[in-house]
Design an enzyme around this catalytic site. Structure first.
Site, PDB file in Angstrom:
ATOM      1  N   HIS A  32      51.909  -2.853  -3.483  1.00 42.31           N
ATOM      2  CA  HIS A  32      52.766  -1.830  -2.887  1.00 42.31           C
ATOM      3  C   HIS A  32      53.669  -2.454  -1.831  1.00 42.31           C
ATOM      4  CE1 HIS A  32      49.807   0.957  -4.670  1.00 42.31           C
ATOM      5  NE2 HIS A  32      50.791   1.844  -4.626  1.00 42.31           N
ATOM      6  N   LYS A  52      52.975   0.259   3.460  1.00 40.62           N
ATOM      7  CA  LYS A  52      51.757   1.018   3.113  1.00 40.62           C
ATOM      8  C   LYS A  52      50.632   0.651   4.065  1.00 40.62           C
ATOM      9  CE  LYS A  52      48.934   2.481  -0.815  1.00 40.62           C
ATOM     10  NZ  LYS A  52      49.148   3.900  -0.476  1.00 40.62           N
TER      11      LYS A  52
END
Length: 269
Positions: A158, A162
């Protein structure tokens, strides 16, 4: 449904919040009736369209969630665990469908959603995409077909913003693999390897998290045996797919009885 359900978006200023707002505004099946931000945020009191850098849309950002929820048929919530628990109680009070895309919730926090689900529909999923939910089902089937001679590793990537790891989707996939093998993930989860860890334990389900750049979301489930590997993969390239899935869940929940549901229910998989 003979009318377009009114939707409230929480965490309006966040990347997912703004994507959700755009998705609802573009939809011909729902209408945006509220946008919520925390108290003191500089968006509060402003038209959400203008706050996003566009034209006015007639919806003022508020920090009064209950007041906003009282006008809505559904709330879409991609915020933080503590906020989501507060929103769940308020959405239940308003009898609004509560779609939860928040990740990083502990088992204890998830259990705290149960009282709200007695009064309203809750749809909670670590990932709202059709493809990921198909991947979950495939993971369960492959894990059930292969014995512990095949090591299982869930690998996720990600963007660098995040804050939780493993991702909610990775945990969904780990749970699916564990269910396929008839074990509890908590008993076989292998995370955070660093240093001299010793050999991998037979039957463990491992997790690897990558964070970097603007990666929307990539998930692999690796089944590694002697002389062969099976890799199941999903790659998301546009955050809008999660917003579309969340809106689908909000619409699906309109005629359902109170209770807790997930995207497998929504998609009929």
């Amino acid at each position: 449904m003979t009318h377009k359900p009114g939707i409230v978006i929480t965490g309006a200023s966040g990347r997912m919040g703004q994507m959700l707002i755009k998705t609802v505004l573009d939809s011909d099946k729902a209408t945006l009736v509220g946008a919520v931000e925390r108290g003191g945020h500089d968006w509060v009191g402003r038209d959400v369209g203008e706050a996003m850098g566009g034209v006015p849309v007639g919806v003022t950002v508020t920090d009064d969630a209950l007041e906003a929820f009282s006008k809505a048929q559904a709330v879409i919530d991609f915020t933080a665990p503590e906020a989501t628990l507060e929103f769940a109680a308020l959405a239940a009070q308003a009898r609004a469908v509560h779609v939860i895309g928040t990740t990083g919730m502990t088992d204890e926090q998830i259990a705290q959603l149960e009282p709200a689900s007695r009064h309203a529909v809750i749809v909670r999923a670590g990932n709202m995409s059709l493809g990921v939910n198909l991947l979950v089902q495939l993971t369960k089937k492959v894990a059930a077909a292969l014995d512990e001679d095949f090591d299982i590793e869930v690998i996720e990537a990600h963007h660098h913003h995040k804050v939780d790891a493993p991702s909610g989707t990775a945990l969904m996939l780990g749970e699916a693999a564990a269910e396929g093998r008839g074990v509890k993930l908590a008993d076989v989860s292998d995370r955070g390897r660093d240093g001299i860890t010793g050999a991998r334990k037979r039957g463990d389900i491992g997790f690897t998290a990558i964070r970097g750049g603007d990666i929307v979301g990539e998930h692999d489930v690796l089944f590694a045996g002697a002389g062969e590997r099976i890799v199941l993969r999903h790659m998301a390239t546009d955050r809008a797919l999660f917003a579309r899935g969340a809106l689908k869940a909000a619409l699906w929940g309109q005629d359902k009885s109170p209770g807790e549901y997930d995207m497998i229910d929504v998609l009929g998989l």
